[in-house]
Write a protein that holds these residues in place. Structure first.
Motif, short mmCIF file in Angstrom:
data_model
loop_
_atom_site.label_atom_id
_atom_site.label_comp_id
_atom_site.label_asym_id
_atom_site.label_seq_id
_atom_site.Cartn_x
_atom_site.Cartn_y
_atom_site.Cartn_z
N GLY A 34 0.83 -1.21 0.00
CA GLY A 34 0.00 0.00 0.00
C GLY A 34 0.85 1.24 0.00
O GLY A 34 0.59 2.19 -0.73
N ARG A 35 1.94 1.24 0.80
CA ARG A 35 2.83 2.40 0.84
C ARG A 35 3.51 2.61 -0.50
O ARG A 35 3.62 3.72 -0.98
CB ARG A 35 3.90 2.21 1.95
N THR A 94 0.96 4.12 -2.91
CA THR A 94 0.70 5.54 -2.65
C THR A 94 1.94 6.38 -2.93
O THR A 94 1.84 7.51 -3.39
CB THR A 94 0.21 5.77 -1.20
N ASP A 95 3.14 5.80 -2.70
CA ASP A 95 4.38 6.53 -3.01
C ASP A 95 4.48 6.80 -4.51
O ASP A 95 4.79 7.93 -4.93
CB ASP A 95 5.61 5.71 -2.58
N ARG A 112 12.00 9.79 -2.23
CA ARG A 112 10.76 10.32 -2.79
C ARG A 112 11.02 11.61 -3.58
O ARG A 112 10.46 11.82 -4.65
CB ARG A 112 9.78 10.56 -1.64
N GLU A 132 1.25 10.64 2.78
CA GLU A 132 0.50 9.70 3.62
C GLU A 132 0.40 8.38 2.88
O GLU A 132 0.68 8.30 1.68
CB GLU A 132 -0.93 10.22 3.83
N SER A 133 -0.03 7.33 3.59
CA SER A 133 -0.37 6.09 2.89
C SER A 133 -1.76 5.71 3.35
O SER A 133 -2.25 6.20 4.36
CB SER A 133 0.64 5.00 3.23
N GLY A 134 -2.40 4.83 2.57
CA GLY A 134 -3.72 4.34 2.95
C GLY A 134 -4.83 5.34 2.68
O GLY A 134 -4.76 6.16 1.76
N PHE A 174 -4.43 9.17 2.13
CA PHE A 174 -3.85 9.57 0.84
C PHE A 174 -4.97 9.72 -0.20
O PHE A 174 -5.05 10.70 -0.92
CB PHE A 174 -2.84 8.52 0.38
#
Lengths: 408, 228
Positions: A6-7, A10-11, A323, B114-116, B119
């Motif tokens: 998930g990270r 989203t990254d 990032r 953020e994650s999840g 975001f």
């Protein structure tokens, strides 16, 4: 695992969103710097596409003329200039090809036939062939079908005619088995129609060699001269197999007859010369692309130096060094990919517009579609240029010290 | 649990001529949830360096800096960056808003890291945050079209949008007039109260410092404090 995945997602999405926002904010500057990249991608895609289309057209026309790789022609003539009877060569060729298990073998000769069209009689050039010829020479059939084994058993000779011939007899529906009178009033059945390029104006046709031979006297055959005989064999064993075939036929025909076997298809040679032209023009396009990339690096470097404070602010939001690197790199990639898409579209418009198609169609009967490989090449080149051009600014961005950036 | 602990922290930098320069010496400081701490000091007293250390932007030369009871420099740089993003909010004197981006875009930027769920719902969260600081009607305004007070409110919304446990405010009213400065501090304290976040304010304005519960003075790199 889900957390890590998930990270990562989203990254990546976050970096692309950031990059897109950055490109959007600086669209004027980005647009100017991307014109060179867009033009170069259009040129590169256009060259690759035009080369692929030309290669395909050339290969097809070459295969129609000389056969597919590897087609060998076998011919026989008397050592002292005397003509060898066609029947003798035909039976020796048939026996030899059967012995070596060669399925794709054909006779290929030329003759003329008197054809009675509704608007008058005309001498029409005919190629005399066997059934495998259609596959060996990749003959296109627009209507009806190529000869089959059943056509050889017909009492009335079968004809595969070109579009001009078909138009002269009123473009009939082939399901009605249209006929035409040839020679001394023999009724022939048209079973197939091959497409004609726009430059072709005369009617021509294919006839089965066995049916032509049964109508001709030995004297007529002698006068016409022997046809050539062709085999389509795997290129890797072609030289060895053709040599054995030649020896076998020579042995059957006896002393005093010279037999030759030589490779007839030119697809490879044509492709090679075309590849050289493609390499030169493609090289020039790559050079333009490289120059565009240099301009992009220059502007990106200036921009990134002007954004040091912003990078510092982002670091306070939790942006890691990785990032920041990825986001700056993505800015360049997102921009060049957008320019690449426009470049590819321009190349498609140039090559698929009616004027270009008309020019291409003068040389070939069937204009190939825009090659997907060319579009992919253009997009990969755009992405690679973006990544290369973004690398240096990304490294500069990552070396920015947060404390210094906030004071900047 | 104590959010931040500084134990005998010092920061020394090397001058261009190679001589060491001590900026902070033997600093001890604890910051608890909901704390209100102010640090006053003259220019060059080491206020910014202290803020950088508290914000995990700079590392101490010696001493111990614990975040949530664990050494902040015993973890990788990337993890420290992420910890900073999720637990600490910065409010700067010059607002540091991203130019040519709207107020909404500025506030949702921290949520890009953020994650999840947060975001994917960043736009809604940022909108709510701006409404909370009274700027629901200026969502699409870029910083250039906002007044100084409005810009600082956007900066506050941006600093608090990830609900940090520690807010570091560096001269938050330094660029504002007295009345606007008071309003901005009211807002900062209210939003910090709502999330029980600790607020560390670095200022040279005694009026702003007086609003805190614990007061410290930084003088030539030495932190001296008195509980009010």
């Amino acid at each position: 695992m889900r957390g890590v995945g998930g990270r990562f997602l989203t990254d990546v999405v976050g970096a692309v969103v950031e990059a897109w926002a950055e490109v959007r904010v600086h669209r004027g500057r980005v647009l100017l710097s991307l014109i060179g990249v867009g033009v170069a991608v259009a040129a590169l895609t256009g060259v690759v596409a035009a080369g692929t289309i030309a290669e395909q057209s050339l290969r097809e026309s070459s295969e129609r003329q000389g056969g597919r790789a590897a087609t060998y022609s076998v011919s026989a003539y008397g050592a002292e200039g005397q003509t060898v009877p066609t029947g003798d060569i035909r039976s020796a060729f048939a026996e030899a090809t059967a012995r070596y298990g060669i399925d794709y073998a054909t006779e290929h000769g030329y003759t003329t036939e008197d054809v009675r069209f509704p608007d008058g009689r005309q001498q029409v050039q005919a190629e005399t062939v066997d059934v495998p010829f259609g596959q060996m020479h990749r003959v296109d059939v627009a209507y009806g079908a190529w000869f089959s084994a059943a056509d050889e058993r017909r009492l009335a000779p079968a004809l595969v005619v070109n579009e001009r011939f078909w138009e002269r007899i009123g473009s009939p529906d082939l399901r009605t088995h249209p006929t035409v009178k040839i020679g001394d009033g023999i009724t022939a059945v048209v079973v197939g129609v091959t497409p004609s390029p726009s430059f072709q104006t005369d009617p021509t046709m294919f006839m089965l060699a066995s049916q032509v031979a049964s109508q001709q006297t030995a004297a007529e055959q002698l006068q016409q001269g022997p046809p050539s005989f062709e085999v389509w064999i795997p290129p890797e064993t072609g030289d060895e197999l053709s040599e054995r075939l030649r020896g076998d036929i020579a042995g059957q025909l006896g002393d005093g007859v010279q037999v030759e076997a030589y490779r007839n298809d030119y697809a490879e040679q044509n492709a090679e010369s075309l590849r050289q032209v493609q390499l030169i023009v493609g090289g020039i396009a790559l050079l333009v692309l490289l120059l565009g990339a240099l301009g992009l690096v220059n502007i990106a470097l200036v921009t990134v130096r002007g954004r040091i404070r912003e990078i510092g602010i982002r670091r306070t939001f939790g942006a890691t060094a990785g990032r920041v690197f990825f986001a700056v790199l993505m800015e360049s990639v997102v921009a060049t990919v957008a320019a690449g898409v426009v470049g590819v579209l321009v190349a498609v418009l140039v090559l698929r517009n009616p004027w270009t198609i008309e020019i291409i169609s003068q040389g070939v009967s069937d204009v190939p579609a825009f090659p997907v490989s060319a579009a992919i090449t253009g997009l990969i080149a755009a992405t690679a240029v973006g990544a290369l051009a973004g690398l240096i600014p990304a490294l500069v961005a990552v070396r920015v010290k947060v404390i210094d950036a906030l004071r900047y | 649990m104590t959010i931040l602990q500084l134990r005998d922290v010092s920061r020394v930098v090397t001058m261009p001529d190679g001589r060491p320069l001590s900026i902070l010496t033997g600093v001890d400081l604890d910051v608890e949830p909901g704390d209100r701490v102010s640090v006053v000091g003259r220019s060059g007293s080491g206020k910014s360096t202290l803020l950088n250390l508290l914000g995990l932007i700079d590392a101490p030369t010696s001493g111990e800096l614990l975040f949530d009871g664990r050494s902040a420099y015993g973890i990788s740089g990337a993890r420290r960056d992420r910890l900073r993003g999720s637990a600490i909010g910065f409010v700067f004197q010059q607002f540091n808003l991203l130019q040519r981006r709207t107020a909404l875009e500025n506030v949702l930027t921290p949520l890009l890291y953020e994650s999840g769920r947060n975001f994917w719902r960043r736009r809604a969260i940022a909108t709510r945050m701006l409404e909370n600081v009274g700027l629901g009607h200026r969502l699409d305004s870029p910083p250039e079209r906002l007044s100084g007070g409005e810009q600082q409110r956007v900066a506050i919304a941006r600093a608090l949008v990830r609900r940090p446990r520690l807010i570091l405010a560096d001269e938050p009213t330094g660029a504002l007039d007295l009345e606007t400065g008071g309003t901005v501090m009211d807002l900062l304290e209210r939003v910090a109260d709502e999330t029980d976040a600790a607020l560390v304010t670095i200022t040279h304005d005694p009026n702003i410092a007086a609003r805190s519960r614990r007061h410290y003075r930084l003088d030539a790199g030495v932190l001296t404090g008195a509980v009010a």
